[in-house]
Design a protein around this motif. Structure first.
Motif, PDB file in Angstrom:
ATOM      1  N   LEU A   1       0.818  -1.216   0.000  1.00 46.69           N
ATOM      2  CA  LEU A   1       0.000   0.000   0.000  1.00 46.69           C
ATOM      3  C   LEU A   1       0.851   1.266   0.000  1.00 46.69           C
ATOM      4  O   LEU A   1       0.345   2.367  -0.167  1.00 46.69           O
TER       5      LEU A   1
ATOM      6  N   GLN B   1       3.717   6.841   8.472  1.00 45.17           N
ATOM      7  CA  GLN B   1       2.792   6.237   7.498  1.00 45.17           C
ATOM      8  C   GLN B   1       2.945   4.717   7.482  1.00 45.17           C
ATOM      9  O   GLN B   1       1.962   3.992   7.360  1.00 45.17           O
TER      10      GLN B   1
ATOM     11  N   TYR C   1     -12.059  -4.501  -0.895  1.00 46.40           N
ATOM     12  CA  TYR C   1     -13.263  -5.190  -1.354  1.00 46.40           C
ATOM     13  C   TYR C   1     -13.447  -6.479  -0.542  1.00 46.40           C
ATOM     14  O   TYR C   1     -12.462  -7.122  -0.169  1.00 46.40           O
TER      15      TYR C   1
ATOM     16  N   GLU D   1      -3.093  -1.966 -13.163  1.00 50.69           N
ATOM     17  CA  GLU D   1      -4.444  -1.951 -12.592  1.00 50.69           C
ATOM     18  C   GLU D   1      -4.393  -1.311 -11.200  1.00 50.69           C
ATOM     19  O   GLU D   1      -3.458  -1.552 -10.431  1.00 50.69           O
ATOM     20  N   PRO D   2      -5.390  -0.488 -10.866  1.00 49.85           N
ATOM     21  CA  PRO D   2      -5.394   0.102  -9.520  1.00 49.85           C
ATOM     22  C   PRO D   2      -5.470  -0.981  -8.440  1.00 49.85           C
ATOM     23  O   PRO D   2      -6.046  -2.042  -8.658  1.00 49.85           O
ATOM     24  N   GLN D   3      -4.894  -0.657  -7.286  1.00 52.81           N
ATOM     25  CA  GLN D   3      -5.053  -1.550  -6.122  1.00 52.81           C
ATOM     26  C   GLN D   3      -6.423  -1.302  -5.510  1.00 52.81           C
ATOM     27  O   GLN D   3      -7.103  -2.218  -5.073  1.00 52.81           O
ATOM     28  N   ASN D   4      -6.776  -0.039  -5.409  1.00 50.20           N
ATOM     29  CA  ASN D   4      -8.119   0.373  -5.000  1.00 50.20           C
ATOM     30  C   ASN D   4      -8.338   1.748  -5.621  1.00 50.20           C
ATOM     31  O   ASN D   4      -7.510   2.207  -6.411  1.00 50.20           O
ATOM     32  N   LEU D   5      -9.440   2.420  -5.282  1.00 49.00           N
ATOM     33  CA  LEU D   5      -9.772   3.645  -6.001  1.00 49.00           C
ATOM     34  C   LEU D   5      -9.369   4.926  -5.260  1.00 49.00           C
ATOM     35  O   LEU D   5      -9.729   6.023  -5.682  1.00 49.00           O
TER      36      LEU D   5
ATOM     37  N   GLY E   1      -5.065   6.189  -0.378  1.00 45.77           N
ATOM     38  CA  GLY E   1      -5.256   4.931   0.356  1.00 45.77           C
ATOM     39  C   GLY E   1      -4.516   3.764  -0.258  1.00 45.77           C
ATOM     40  O   GLY E   1      -4.938   2.621  -0.122  1.00 45.77           O
ATOM     41  N   GLY E   2      -3.418   4.039  -0.976  1.00 43.15           N
ATOM     42  CA  GLY E   2      -2.632   2.950  -1.553  1.00 43.15           C
ATOM     43  C   GLY E   2      -3.158   2.479  -2.896  1.00 43.15           C
ATOM     44  O   GLY E   2      -2.933   1.346  -3.284  1.00 43.15           O
TER      45      GLY E   2
ATOM     46  N   ASP F   1      -3.973   8.282   8.613  1.00 45.60           N
ATOM     47  CA  ASP F   1      -4.012   7.025   7.842  1.00 45.60           C
ATOM     48  C   ASP F   1      -3.698   7.225   6.361  1.00 45.60           C
ATOM     49  O   ASP F   1      -3.841   6.302   5.564  1.00 45.60           O
ATOM     50  N   SER F   2      -3.252   8.418   5.999  1.00 44.15           N
ATOM     51  CA  SER F   2      -2.945   8.672   4.593  1.00 44.15           C
ATOM     52  C   SER F   2      -1.720   7.886   4.148  1.00 44.15           C
ATOM     53  O   SER F   2      -0.707   7.848   4.840  1.00 44.15           O
ATOM     54  N   LYS F   3      -1.826   7.280   2.963  1.00 46.19           N
ATOM     55  CA  LYS F   3      -0.672   6.550   2.419  1.00 46.19           C
ATOM     56  C   LYS F   3      -0.091   7.306   1.228  1.00 46.19           C
ATOM     57  O   LYS F   3       0.723   6.774   0.474  1.00 46.19           O
ATOM     58  N   SER F   4      -0.509   8.552   1.074  1.00 41.90           N
ATOM     59  CA  SER F   4      -0.037   9.343  -0.052  1.00 41.90           C
ATOM     60  C   SER F   4       1.457   9.590   0.033  1.00 41.90           C
ATOM     61  O   SER F   4       1.985   9.979   1.076  1.00 41.90           O
ATOM     62  N   ALA F   5       2.141   9.375  -1.103  1.00 41.71           N
ATOM     63  CA  ALA F   5       3.586   9.657  -1.153  1.00 41.71           C
ATOM     64  C   ALA F   5       3.830  11.158  -1.058  1.00 41.71           C
ATOM     65  O   ALA F   5       4.953  11.597  -0.850  1.00 41.71           O
TER      66      ALA F   5
ATOM     67  N   ALA G   1     -12.288   3.814  -1.278  1.00 42.84           N
ATOM     68  CA  ALA G   1     -11.497   2.719  -1.862  1.00 42.84           C
ATOM     69  C   ALA G   1     -12.286   1.936  -2.909  1.00 42.84           C
ATOM     70  O   ALA G   1     -11.706   1.403  -3.848  1.00 42.84           O
ATOM     71  N   THR G   2     -13.596   1.888  -2.743  1.00 45.32           N
ATOM     72  CA  THR G   2     -14.382   1.040  -3.655  1.00 45.32           C
ATOM     73  C   THR G   2     -15.407   1.826  -4.480  1.00 45.32           C
ATOM     74  O   THR G   2     -16.041   1.263  -5.356  1.00 45.32           O
TER      75      THR G   2
END
Lengths: 321, 496
Positions: free
Chosen positions: A38, A47, A85, B43-47, B51-52, B127-131, B179-180
């Motif tokens: 992630l 993080q 999901y 492909e995205p991991q999530n949207l 959030g990664g 909880d942000s996973k933003s680089a 995420a979804t």
């Protein structure tokens, strides 16, 4: 028979429980952290800690195991720690491709292998019997991915009559479209599977053809067809059913290779991606379903064997009585 | 039935099946209602991009479904998007943004300053996973005096602040699951995401801006480059966002396809752990850099594509200059430097090498080049997970290889705690000063100075800049060719 069924079913459940424990332990032995998938270069130590907490990789193993058991008991398999999901619907979605792919290929393979296996046995000493035998040997020797690549080259790239891979965006809502995309993967699996099945059918038929009981039946006045129908086929069927069960299970689990060559979103490709990301809930869910499928196929194969040849119920050493 | 007849039946059945399924491709619709099929490996991991979601979610949704206050164009220019105007206080600490009127999220809710505040805070949340999270540490407070105005106060000047805002998606503060589910303001709405297969976008008829030039966009995801190329060759996709190998390009050299060689920001780097011996010695690093023929390596991997840059700064960054001459390929010089550093007989080190292409091939080349100056390289193949754990988090390595994809990322050399451990107080000071510069000219000047020092000290060996190769059907036009920071705007694509 009822007793056999109950005991065989209990054995199935016990196998599942042991498999789920083994899966959980083995996955945790592999070094790695799902939180890493992630994060990217640039993530701060805060993080990293937050991501580990979120995916639960900082929880004690026993808590993680109890969470897995809880998710398993509700049959929803938890939530992917990467995509967020729910795992259950994700697996169902992937099965909607892998199951038809495997089953259709299986039916085609059996439909090809049974007549060819008989012909190869009945006409073992003719030139085409030898040729069939040679072709089936060749089919076993060729790796499935290579067959896929050759099919793609011929039918997709050269003649452009079939797609090279993927599935239509609308999925099974477009049945002809999806079948068109699955035709080459099905042909690939069916070709390889039918080659080995042909060998087994040929071998089992040859055993029957040389048996004393068949000769005795013929000497008592039965025609060849009568002798084969009453005695030969039943005896030849038992080992073939067993092999068919193993082949089906192997194809289901091994569909990942064909899914990879043809870029199909099946169960195998989900497993490969999840392993790379250490997405434990998805890996556990997929492996559990695969284990269940393999055990069920084995169970059904045993059952059919015993229906075809009831002697196995009383004489088989493996009937668990 | 004779075997010959059986074969005949099977053959006929297969031929019938082929005939039934082998329908020709659907005729092209009018271009405004066309469906554009895009092939990608990401492909995205999530949207959720905080959030990664990874590179894939940026490629699919950035600018297409989600928009920021500003947009980074494919040419690298920052322009207004959801912000129509901004005012900066004289001390450079207060930014007042005026928001565009009439902008609605796909769910129908009107975008307000509360959504902008929410989105900015989401990037720097716990909880942000933003680089990009560290870039927003400078934000001290966010005020929303009215629905159309956002006032951001910084703790210190940040000339990159507006630029950094191009990465921030404005999200609906009332949405529950980022995420979804998707709920942006962009020209396309998410229609469906069949994970492992396709992600479909459909034109947002209520879009505030210019309508897209196509109706539907479908991203088709592949896990290997061969399958991706085959999809373009068979017409299953119209364009592939990033070709992975020059070898594959030969099959597209016809009038049916267009190959674009755009500007990339992805650098392949031989990273030294500058904290530990012998790589804490500048002479050793310079010697290694001079001992490797990067030009030959680039040609062997990418043929005529790709660029040598000699530093961390790609040509699209405003502070770029050609520094390939700073540490020239010169084996005699490399030997001299090694001797001066006390390693005349060479030394041995472990090179932690990611398993995916082109790292294994590049590592083998480096090994053979360094053998000529007496250095023994032990190649240690590592998974992504091992790399992140041991190299990035624990700094437990001697040297490694890695791709750095973003633009303007020379600033990482100003952080001594970063995984490569480069620690030069002058560079750190210049990079900090540049961030607080009063204008872009001074910022560029300071970063040029910093970059020259970093290159002169061979903090790393910047092997080459990847090419950005987009291959498309010749019926397609209007697609982005540079792919800056992995974005791929689809709204201008026309399919004839």
């Amino acid at each position: 028979m009822a007793k056999y069924l109950i005991r065989r079913f209990a054995f199935l459940l016990l196998s599942l429980v042991l498999a789920s424990i083994t899966l959980f332990v083995l996955l945790r032995i592999i070094p790695g952290d799902p939180a890493n998938a992630l994060l990217s270069v640039g993530a701060t130590p805060e993080q990293i800690a937050a991501a580990q907490h979120e995916v639960g990789s900082d929880l004690p193993l026993i808590i993680q195991f109890l969470n897995w058991v809880r998710d398993l008991s509700t049959f929803h398999f938890g939530t992917s720690i990467i995509s967020s999901y729910p795992v259950g619907p994700e697996i169902t979605s992937r099965l909607s491709l892998t199951v038809p792919l495997t089953l259709i290929a299986f039916v085609v393979a059996v439909a090809i292998a049974l007549p060819l296996g008989f012909i190869a046995a009945f006409k073992a000493k003719t030139w085409y019997g030898t040729l069939l035998n040679g072709f089936s040997q060749l089919g076993i020797a060729i790796p499935v991915f290579w067959v896929g690549v050759i099919f793609i080259y011929i039918f997709a790239l050269k003649f452009m009559i079939l797609p090279s891979g993927g599935v239509p965006p609308e999925g099974w809502a477009n049945i002809p479209g999806t079948l068109k995309y699955l035709l080459l993967p099905i042909a690939t699996i069916a070709l390889v599977m039918s080659s080995s099945l042909t060998r087994y059918v040929r071998s089992a038929t040859l055993d029957v053809l040389g048996s004393d009981y068949l000769r005795t039946a013929r000497s008592m006045g039965s025609t060849f067809t009568q002798a084969m129908t009453r005695h030969g086929l039943r005896n030849a069927a038992a080992p073939v059913i067993s092999i068919i069960g193993i082949e089906l299970a192997t194809t289901f689990v091994g569909a990942v290779v064909v899914e990879s060559v043809f870029a199909l979103p099946g169960l195998g490709s989900l497993l490969v991606r999840s392993i790379a990301q250490h997405d434990y809930p998805v890996i556990q869910g997929v492996l559990f379903v695969s284990t269940f499928a393999v055990l069920m196929i084995g169970f059904l194969a045993d059952l059919i064997q015993r229906i075809v040849d009831p002697r196995l119920i009383s004489s088989s050493a493996g009937d668990l009585r | 039935m004779k075997p010959g007849k059986k074969f005949g039946v099977v053959g006929v059945a297969f031929a019938v099946a082929l005939t039934l399924f082998a329908t020709s491709a659907p005729a092209n619709a009018a271009s405004a209602d066309a469906t554009v099929d895009i092939g990608s490996l990401y492909e995205p991991q999530n949207l959720d991009n905080t959030g990664g979601g990874g590179q894939g979610v940026v490629e699919a949704l950035n600018g297409n479904s989600y928009e920021g206050l500003y947009r980074l164009t494919d040419g690298g220019v920052v322009e207004n998007l959801l912000a129509t105007a901004s005012k900066v206080s004289k001390d450079g600490l207060t930014y007042t943004f005026t928001l565009r009127s009439g902008v609605k999220f796909h769910s129908g809710k009107t975008m307000t300053s509360a959504d902008v505040k929410f989105s900015l805070e989401k990037v720097s949340a716990a909880d942000s996973k933003s680089a990009r999270k560290s870039s927003f540490k400078v934000v001290k407070s966010i005020a929303t005096p009215d629905a159309k105005t956002v006032v951001v106060t910084l703790s210190s000047r940040s000339i990159s602040f507006i630029y950094n805002l191009t990465y921030i998606w404005i999200m609906n503060s009332a949405a529950k699951d980022f995420a979804t589910e998707e709920d942006g303001t962009g020209p396309y709405k998410l229609s469906a995401w069949k994970r492992g297969s396709t992600l479909s976008l459909v034109r947002n008829d209520a879009y505030w801006g210019t309508a897209p030039k196509n109706k539907t966009v479908v991203y088709h995801y592949f896990t290997n480059a061969t399958a991706l190329n085959n999809a373009l060759l068979t017409g299953a996709v119209d364009v592939i966002t990033s070709a992975q190998s020059p070898d594959a390009l030969a099959q597209f050299k016809s009038s049916s396809y267009k190959i674009s060689n755009g500007q990339s920001t992805t650098k392949l780097i031989l990273v030294f752990n500058d904290r530990v011996a012998p790589f804490n010695n500048v002479k050793v690093r310079k010697a290694i850099t001079s001992a490797i023929d990067n030009k030959k390596l680039l040609a062997s991997i990418w043929g005529d594509y790709g660029t040598l840059i000699g530093s961390m700064v790609p040509p699209t960054d405003p502070w770029y200059e050609d520094l390939t001459g700073v540490n020239p390929y010169n084996v005699a010089l490399a030997k001299k430097l090694l001797a001066a550093a006390g390693y005349a007989k060479g030394f041995t080190f472990r090179l932690d090498t990611p398993q995916y292409d082109p790292h294994p091939a590049a590592a083998a080349f480096i090994k053979s080049e360094l053998a000529k100056v007496g250095i023994t390289v032990n190649i240690n193949s590592v998974t992504d997970d091992q790399w992140y754990n041991n190299v990035y988090k624990k700094h437990d390595y001697a040297a490694t290889m890695q791709e750095h994809v973003n633009d303007r990322d020379v600033v990482w050399y100003g952080n001594p705690d970063f995984y490569w451990g480069y620690n030069n107080t002058t560079v750190t000071s210049l990079i900090n000063q540049a961030e607080q510069a009063p204008n872009a000219r001074i910022q560029a000047s300071l970063l040029k100075r910093a970059n020259r020092i970093i290159a002169t000290e061979a903090a790393s060996d910047w092997i080459y800049l990847y090419p950005q190769i987009v291959v498309a059907s010749s019926t397609l036009s209007g697609y982005p060719i540079n792919g800056l920071n992995s974005q791929f705007y689809a709204y201008n694509i026309v399919k004839n």
